[in-house]
Design an enzyme around this catalytic site. Structure first.
Site, PDB file in Angstrom:
ATOM      1  CD  GLU A 253      90.509  27.568  79.758  1.00  0.00           C
ATOM      2  OE1 GLU A 253      91.636  27.119  79.522  1.00  0.00           O
ATOM      3  OE2 GLU A 253      89.571  27.517  78.933  1.00  0.00           O
ATOM      4  CB  THR A 297      93.621  25.802  75.759  1.00  0.00           C
ATOM      5  OG1 THR A 297      92.455  25.916  76.540  1.00  0.00           O
ATOM      6  CG2 THR A 297      94.756  26.526  76.452  1.00  0.00           C
ATOM      7  CG  HIS A 412      87.962  24.701  81.421  1.00  0.00           C
ATOM      8  ND1 HIS A 412      86.909  23.875  81.109  1.00  0.00           N
ATOM      9  CD2 HIS A 412      88.819  24.633  80.377  1.00  0.00           C
ATOM     10  CE1 HIS A 412      87.126  23.338  79.932  1.00  0.00           C
ATOM     11  NE2 HIS A 412      88.272  23.774  79.454  1.00  0.00           N
ATOM     12  CG  ASP A 471      91.922  29.986  76.597  1.00  0.00           C
ATOM     13  OD1 ASP A 471      90.913  30.651  76.912  1.00  0.00           O
ATOM     14  OD2 ASP A 471      92.090  28.805  76.973  1.00  0.00           O
ATOM     15  CG  HIS A 472      89.065  29.275  74.197  1.00  0.00           C
ATOM     16  ND1 HIS A 472      88.016  28.978  75.036  1.00  0.00           N
ATOM     17  CD2 HIS A 472      90.096  28.499  74.612  1.00  0.00           C
ATOM     18  CE1 HIS A 472      88.386  28.058  75.892  1.00  0.00           C
ATOM     19  NE2 HIS A 472      89.654  27.748  75.679  1.00  0.00           N
TER      20      HIS A 472
END
Ligand code: GP9
Ligand code: MN
Length: 630
Positions: A253, A297, A412, A471-472
């Site tokens: 994440e 995600t 996150h 993921d990003h």
């Protein structure tokens, strides 16, 4: 035309107040980039144009009470639209799209994040509403109008003329604004938030009808493109190296590459991942970009499972969750693999339950498969360490070989972490988000290290390959100032910002020697073809272990990174020096980018994104017989 006893009519007051408020939000609360005085001017007028367009409708109500009611409620709705967009923007640096409204389930899950997005001074954004509300109730005689037909038509004509003027300026400033609209910021700054929402609604219904009209005749052209522009005959030396091994994929994440081999307050951020970079069994891709959009995600999952691009708006997991795909789990099934996803969040988040069925995952271990209590959870739910620990039994229960995906959660936004889990101290800047990012990244690093140990103890490690992918991004453009401070730069330029979209990508093959740091441009679109060497499949990425590749990575908004160039915010940069290649062309020139070194790739990127969209919107894979192709 006769004005009442006075004064200023309420629809004019409402236009001025509401226009002003919207302008303030645009200018000072969204971080909209303005490059020239024309853009400044358009941004200044469009809030007033939109407000007048709506509020002037009120003059058509003959009954004063109706007129007042109309103004009250349109003002309320308008204010809520501005405000919801603002809260959304604070989290995603983006504007709401219609598909996202239907993702309400996700908003409900935002939980602890949402509170940090609401500020006390936001209440001021409702002050004009309160005033209009008051006037419309208590001073009706002073502010209501009673125009003759001519006056009404005049008001209408005036609002339409203003709108046309706004659109004309916008089109001049940004040719083909409506046809090439990958970028919501451009739309909002040129035609305003409200017209943008109308535009978005039109696009949305168009997308919905696309599937109905698709019949498979679109495919030959797309296949031809992929054959000539994407696919390569070369096979890498590594081909088959992972044959029949288990695949353990960790979707990590919000981690960005800038934390790798870096430190904060003199402390290493990711000691374990750094050790993997050096490890001879690991390939580490240092120029690997995430290519996600609003689906975050889920977009990263979509890219990696399918090697197709996600949507430019909304989350394709939601909008096209029932399409036919030809994803990794389905392909590996034919090779005797069992597949599973493990993620301790509720199953419907991002519509995963439905989408995983379409992708043909065999198992999905969601929140209910885990023991989650107050001690072992934080922020979004189960902490990563207990998550991995509790996952081992499921892994052991799977028949080998398996393809499994682990999606972590602790790192996150807003990066909450218990004191006892904190191995390094937060950074010190004006952004708590960035400050707290570092300790949670470290926590995830430790969790992954522990996971490796669990795998070894369980006897799974040796027979597996382990892939770790960010993921990003976790730190949005809202924190550019703090980011510049951390990176010891004067500012984060668009070039820097795009480079910050690099996320770590590791392929760890126990027992293998020859691992190294890979420098070439790579991205999430390449994961599927790298994992599988396939015949007859449709994909837009390349095997990352071959030399001769497409040579560029397209981001979903049309930006790209090639071997030599980096293209963002309409500017072409030299990727190696960061210098602008062609200075932004002057405003009068019609098409800004002709003669630009980036232009040929830019055209190909647009074509490629378009083909990928065609496949998804038309649900075209339902017309392909993959068995016949293989
Ligand atoms: C939710 C998790 C986070 O299950 O994957 O999603 P994100 O907000 O990063 O897209
Ligand atoms: Mn994520």
């Amino acid at each position: 035309m006769k004005l009442n006893k006075v004064n200023i009519p309420l629809y004019v007051i409402a236009t001025i107040l509401f226009g002003l408020k919207t302008y303030i939000v645009y200018r000072f609360m969204f971080s909209i980039e303005l490059d020239n005085s024309m853009q400044e001017f358009i941004l200044l007028i469009n809030p007033f144009v939109s407000a007048f367009l709506i509020f002037a409708i009120s003059v058509w109500f003959k009954k004063q009470s109706r007129q007042m009611k109309f103004l009250r409620y349109t003002m309320l709705i308008g204010t809520l639209i501005v405000y919801f967009n603002l809260v959304f923007y604070r989290s995603f640096t983006d504007f709401i799209t219609i598909p996202q409204i239907f993702q309400g389930s996700n908003a409900a899950d935002l939980g602890s994040s949402i509170l940090t997005l609401i500020k006390v001074y936001d209440v001021l954004l409702f002050a004009d509403l309160a005033l209009v509300w008051y006037l419309s109730k208590k001073k009706v005689d002073m502010v209501a109008v009673n125009y003759m037909k001519r006056g009404r038509v005049f008001a209408l004509a005036m609002s339409l003329m203003l709108l046309a003027g706004n659109f004309f300026l916008a089109e001049m400033e940004r040719p083909q604004l409506f046809t090439r609209a990958f970028d919501r910021e451009y739309l909002v700054k040129n035609i305003g938030l409200f017209n943008y929402h109308v535009y978005d609604a039109v696009v949305h219904s168009k997308v919905k009808t696309q599937r109905v009209f698709a019949d498979g005749n679109e495919l030959p052209e797309i296949e031809e493109y992929i054959e000539t522009e994407v696919k390569r005959d070369e096979t890498s030396d590594l081909f088959g190296i992972a044959e029949d091994k288990n695949v353990i994929f960790i979707n990590a994440e919000s981690i960005q590459s800038f934390v790798i081999n870096n430190d904060v307050n003199g402390e290493t951020i990711t000691p374990f991942l750094n050790s993997l970079v050096e490890d001879e069994s690991t390939y580490y891709f240092e120029n690997f970009y995430h290519q996600t959009e609003q689906g975050k995600t889920s977009d990263s999952e979509f890219l990696t499972e399918n090697s197709l691009y996600p949507s430019s708006r909304g989350a394709v997991f939601f909008t096209h969750g029932q399409n036919e795909y030809h994803a990794i789990p389905e392909i590996l099934k034919d090779e005797g693999y069992v597949s599973a996803v493990l993620h301790a969040n509720n199953k419907s988040f991002w519509n995963r339950d439905q989408m995983y069925e379409s992708l043909q995952f065999d198992q999905f271990y969601g929140e209910e498969a885990y023991e989650v209590n107050e001690e072992n959870s934080i922020g979004w739910g189960l902490k990563d360490k207990p998550f991995f620990e509790q996952s081992i039994k499921y892994l052991q229960s799977l028949e080998e070989p398996f393809y499994t995906k682990f999606i972590t959660l602790t790192n996150h936004f807003p990066f909450d972490l218990d004191e006892e889990d904190r191995s390094i101290e937060p950074y010190d800047s004006n952004s708590n988000t960035l400050n707290n990012f570092f300790p949670t990244v470290r926590y995830m690093d430790e969790a992954i290290e522990e996971f490796f140990d669990h795998l070894k103890q369980a006897g799974i490690y040796e027979d597996s390959i382990i892939i770790i992918m960010g993921d990003h991004d976790g730190i949005s453009a809202n924190h550019n100032r703090a980011m510049a401070q951390y990176l010891e730069k004067e500012e984060i330029t668009p070039y820097d910002y795009l480079q910050l979209q690099r996320v770590p990508f590791f392929i760890h093959i126990p027992g293998h020697k020859g691992g190294k740091v890979m420098e070439e441009v790579a991205g999430q679109i390449d994961v599927k073809p790298t994992l599988l060497h396939l015949l007859g499949d449709l994909y837009f990425g390349n095997d990352l272990f071959i030399e001769d590749r497409k040579g560029y990575i397209a981001l979903r908004n049309g930006d790209f990174i090639s071997n030599d160039y980096l293209y963002t915010t309409d500017v072409c940069y030299d990727r190696h020096t960061g210098e602008e290649i062609e200075i932004k062309v002057d405003e009068n020139q019609e098409d800004k980018n002709t003669d630009n070194a980036c232009q040929p790739i830019k055209e190909q990127v647009e074509q490629e994104l378009g083909y990928s969209d065609e496949i998804i919107y038309g649900d075209l894979l339902r017309f392909v017989d993959f068995d016949e192709k293989e």
